[in-house]
Design a protein around this motif. Structure first.
Motif, PDB file in Angstrom:
ATOM      1  N   VAL A  54       4.246  56.476 -22.779  1.00 50.48           N
ATOM      2  CA  VAL A  54       2.842  56.560 -23.215  1.00 50.48           C
ATOM      3  C   VAL A  54       2.587  57.746 -24.137  1.00 50.48           C
ATOM      4  N   THR A  55       3.490  58.728 -24.162  1.00 53.47           N
ATOM      5  CA  THR A  55       3.281  59.865 -25.058  1.00 53.47           C
ATOM      6  C   THR A  55       3.880  59.637 -26.444  1.00 53.47           C
ATOM      7  N   GLN A  56       4.705  58.601 -26.598  1.00 59.18           N
ATOM      8  CA  GLN A  56       5.268  58.354 -27.925  1.00 59.18           C
ATOM      9  C   GLN A  56       4.304  57.501 -28.755  1.00 59.18           C
ATOM     10  N   ALA A  57       4.486  57.553 -30.054  1.00 65.83           N
ATOM     11  CA  ALA A  57       3.628  56.811 -30.981  1.00 65.83           C
ATOM     12  C   ALA A  57       3.793  55.308 -30.752  1.00 65.83           C
ATOM     13  N   ASP A  58       2.697  54.564 -30.959  1.00 66.65           N
ATOM     14  CA  ASP A  58       2.721  53.115 -30.738  1.00 66.65           C
ATOM     15  C   ASP A  58       3.813  52.426 -31.540  1.00 66.65           C
ATOM     16  N   SER A  62       8.783  49.974 -28.059  1.00 65.41           N
ATOM     17  CA  SER A  62       9.277  48.596 -28.142  1.00 65.41           C
ATOM     18  C   SER A  62       8.418  47.698 -27.258  1.00 65.41           C
ATOM     19  N   VAL A  63       8.587  46.400 -27.434  1.00 64.73           N
ATOM     20  CA  VAL A  63       7.850  45.435 -26.610  1.00 64.73           C
ATOM     21  C   VAL A  63       8.227  45.622 -25.144  1.00 64.73           C
ATOM     22  N   VAL A  64       9.508  45.815 -24.884  1.00 63.87           N
ATOM     23  CA  VAL A  64       9.963  46.007 -23.502  1.00 63.87           C
ATOM     24  C   VAL A  64       9.324  47.257 -22.904  1.00 63.87           C
ATOM     25  N   GLN A  65       9.296  48.353 -23.665  1.00 66.06           N
ATOM     26  CA  GLN A  65       8.681  49.584 -23.158  1.00 66.06           C
ATOM     27  C   GLN A  65       7.190  49.373 -22.900  1.00 66.06           C
ATOM     28  N   TRP A  66       6.514  48.653 -23.797  1.00 63.08           N
ATOM     29  CA  TRP A  66       5.087  48.400 -23.609  1.00 63.08           C
ATOM     30  C   TRP A  66       4.865  47.606 -22.326  1.00 63.08           C
ATOM     31  N   VAL A  67       5.702  46.581 -22.093  1.00 62.72           N
ATOM     32  CA  VAL A  67       5.582  45.779 -20.878  1.00 62.72           C
ATOM     33  C   VAL A  67       5.889  46.638 -19.652  1.00 62.72           C
ATOM     34  N   GLN A  68       6.922  47.472 -19.740  1.00 62.53           N
ATOM     35  CA  GLN A  68       7.258  48.343 -18.606  1.00 62.53           C
ATOM     36  C   GLN A  68       6.085  49.271 -18.273  1.00 62.53           C
ATOM     37  N   ALA A  69       5.457  49.835 -19.296  1.00 59.75           N
ATOM     38  CA  ALA A  69       4.318  50.728 -19.056  1.00 59.75           C
ATOM     39  C   ALA A  69       3.180  49.964 -18.418  1.00 59.75           C
TER      40      ALA A  69
END
Length: 154
Positions: A54-58, A62-69
């Protein structure tokens, strides 16, 4: 008539080349699908991993990271009421000191947890469908671009 036959032959040749290009691309796409499925296999992440995402730029997420968050956030939301239910269950067990009261409280927590898990599974399924739709669209766009390139080359 000969010009029409020549155009038809050129078109058939172009279509065969496009088909060949798609056939060459399919194993790569299958491999990428397998790799993507493996990435989605572990959606649960630690609090540290969540903070890093969540601290890295949008545009770096990645899609996987967004889903994990998102899964992490949903699990945290689901765990809050579970924590409250556990507290209530403990108070009830202490007050009543009966096994029946304890079992009832644990059953309520289990029902709430099962409901949360069903909701998470539904959302993950929806996200997977969106991802697959995006992949199919990308493949179609690539095929269309290959056709256009073949037409321009002809």
């Amino acid at each position: 008539a000969e010009a029409a036959q020549a155009r038809t032959r050129d078109e058939v040749t172009s279509l065969r080349e496009a088909l060949l290009a798609v056939q060459v691309e399919m194993p790569k796409l299958r491999d990428r699908l397998v790799a993507s499925k493996q990435e989605f296999a572990s959606l649960r992440i630690s609090a540290e991993q969540y903070r890093a995402i969540v601290t890295q730029a949008d545009e770096q997420t990645s899609v996987v990271q967004w889903v994990q968050a998102r899964v992490h956030e949903m699990l945290a939301e689901a765990e809050r009421p579970l924590g409250e239910l556990r507290g209530q269950a403990t108070a009830a067990a202490v007050a009543q000191t009966g096994i029946a009261a304890q079992l009832q409280a644990e059953g309520g927590a289990r029902v709430a947890a099962e409901s949360s898990v069903r909701q998470l599974k539904t959302e993950v399924h929806g996200l997977r469908e969106e991802l697959n739709a995006a992949r199919l669209k990308l493949a179609a766009e690539r095929a269309a671009a290959a056709e256009r390139d073949a037409e321009h080359a002809a």
